[in-house]
Enzyme design. Structure first.
Site, PDB file in Angstrom:
ATOM      1  N   HIS A  47       0.830  -1.196   0.000  1.00 42.62           N
ATOM      2  CA  HIS A  47       0.000   0.000   0.000  1.00 42.62           C
ATOM      3  C   HIS A  47       0.869   1.253   0.000  1.00 42.62           C
ATOM      4  CE1 HIS A  47      -2.840   2.919   2.074  1.00 42.62           C
ATOM      5  NE2 HIS A  47      -3.524   2.523   1.026  1.00 42.62           N
ATOM      6  N   ASP A  76      -0.995   5.455  -6.348  1.00 37.88           N
ATOM      7  CA  ASP A  76      -2.176   6.292  -6.519  1.00 37.88           C
ATOM      8  C   ASP A  76      -1.860   7.347  -7.572  1.00 37.88           C
ATOM      9  OD1 ASP A  76      -3.681   5.015  -4.509  1.00 37.88           O
ATOM     10  OD2 ASP A  76      -2.779   6.269  -2.963  1.00 37.88           O
ATOM     11  N   HIS A  89      -1.139  10.324  -3.083  1.00 41.32           N
ATOM     12  CA  HIS A  89      -2.413   9.846  -2.560  1.00 41.32           C
ATOM     13  C   HIS A  89      -3.504  10.893  -2.703  1.00 41.32           C
ATOM     14  CE1 HIS A  89      -5.423   9.064   0.681  1.00 41.32           C
ATOM     15  NE2 HIS A  89      -5.338   7.845   0.183  1.00 41.32           N
TER      16      HIS A  89
END
Length: 352
Positions: A47, A76, A89
């Protein structure tokens, strides 16, 4: 310890040892005892890279996650004003970069809605590349702040392909389209640049599996019509007037466009850690389940620690896990649960 050895020591001896252990077990997971969709062991998805240890969404964080055994790295995606995909992000920059300390960009600070900040689509790619990344989470190591650049999506793809070729194993990329509706409204369509970037994988070495994820099913509808890439609908819990908790996009709607769903962990278990039946319902529709986000230093109240949390999620039959701590997810997947314990460094970070 590979090419990262020259700086990995700064993370402490535990991280170095875990990296070696993750490599020892890489690709050696035995029969999986829990009911995943295909019967295979769940994927470990880094992540934002190894964001528990290094500033998120940097090439260095992705490289560390690959060293630690991640199956996929997760970038992202947001867009610059000149139409390039870069990896952050959020659409704002103050929490993860040094932009606030850069006088040459002081006039870019602006207010949108209820937030005053510097926004990525007010910057060119060349300007973004002058910024340095910072650790976003309180309590995590800040020794690597202001050292690493903000990568473009193209750079992340080249890293994954190169590492796949070097290691002789697939290294997947799991991009998320962040706020595609917002960028479209500002004249920046994310879909075609994303597909163009992924098309470059054909000319790169190694094998790079791909999932594309989004909270906005509309862009996934477009991507499904234009490509064959596997898609994932991200969902979060919504509480109705009657107190019933449901996903923000129904599983039935997700099944029309995607191969899987990425649910918030709170949709899988209730406040006591009891199974809500979400995984079984998704599997019945042929959907893989990749929940978010496992963090050793942010443990839900129902779990004694990050180890217990992850053991519970694995036992539900999830097909993948987004984790800030790749080494924990890899080692617990590979070892008997009783032979693994949270690292002392992470335990200290989790203390109030």
């Amino acid at each position: 310890m590979g090419k990262l050895g020259h700086w990995l020591g700064g993370l402490g001896l535990w991280a170095a040892g875990m990296m070696v252990m993750a490599q020892d077990y890489e690709g050696s997971v035995g029969p999986w005892p829990y009911p995943t969709l295909t019967g295979a062991a769940p994927l470990v998805i880094a992540h934002r890279g190894a964001s528990g240890y290094l500033p998120e969404h940097t090439l260095e964080a992705y490289a560390l996650a690959i060293e630690l055994g991640a199956d996929f790295i997760e970038p992202d995606l947001v867009m610059t004003r000149d139409g390039h995909l870069v990896v952050r992000h959020d659409s704002y920059l103050s929490t993860t970069t040094d932009v606030a300390d850069r006088p040459e960009f002081a006039d870019r600070r602006t207010t949108r809605g209820d937030r005053t900040d510097w926004f990525v689509d007010d910057f060119s790619l060349a300007e973004i590349k002058t910024l340095k990344a910072r650790q976003a989470f309180p309590g995590r190591d800040r020794d690597h702040d202001d050292r690493y650049e903000i990568p473009s999506f193209a750079e992340v793809l080249r890293l994954a392909a190169g590492e796949s070729a070097r290691r002789g194993r697939p290294v997947g990329v799991y991009p998320e389209t962040k706020h595609p509706g917002h960028f479209t409204a500002r004249g920046l369509d994310m879909a075609q640049p994303l597909l163009d970037a992924l098309a470059t994988l054909e000319a790169l070495p190694g094998r790079v599996p791909v999932f594309i994820q989004s909270f906005e099913p509309e862009i996934l509808d477009r991507l499904k019509a234009a490509s064959d890439w596997p898609l994932i609908v991200l969902v979060y819990p919504v509480t109705g007037a009657d107190g019933t908790v449901r996903p923000s996009v129904s599983l039935e709607r997700a099944a029309t466009v995607a191969e899987g769903v990425g649910p918030a962990e709170a949709l899988l278990v209730d406040a006591t850690g009891a199974d809500t039946g979400f995984v079984a319902r998704a599997h019945a529709l042929g959907l893989a389940v990749h929940p978010w986000t496992h963090r050793l230093d942010q443990v839900p109240q129902w779990a004694a620690d990050g180890r217990a949390e992850l053991r519970r999620l694995y036992a539900l039959g999830i097909d993948g896990i987004f984790s800030d701590f790749t080494d924990a997810a890899v080692s617990l997947r590979a070892l008997d649960a009783g032979a693994w314990a949270p690292p002392a460094a992470a335990a200290r970070a989790a203390q109030p």
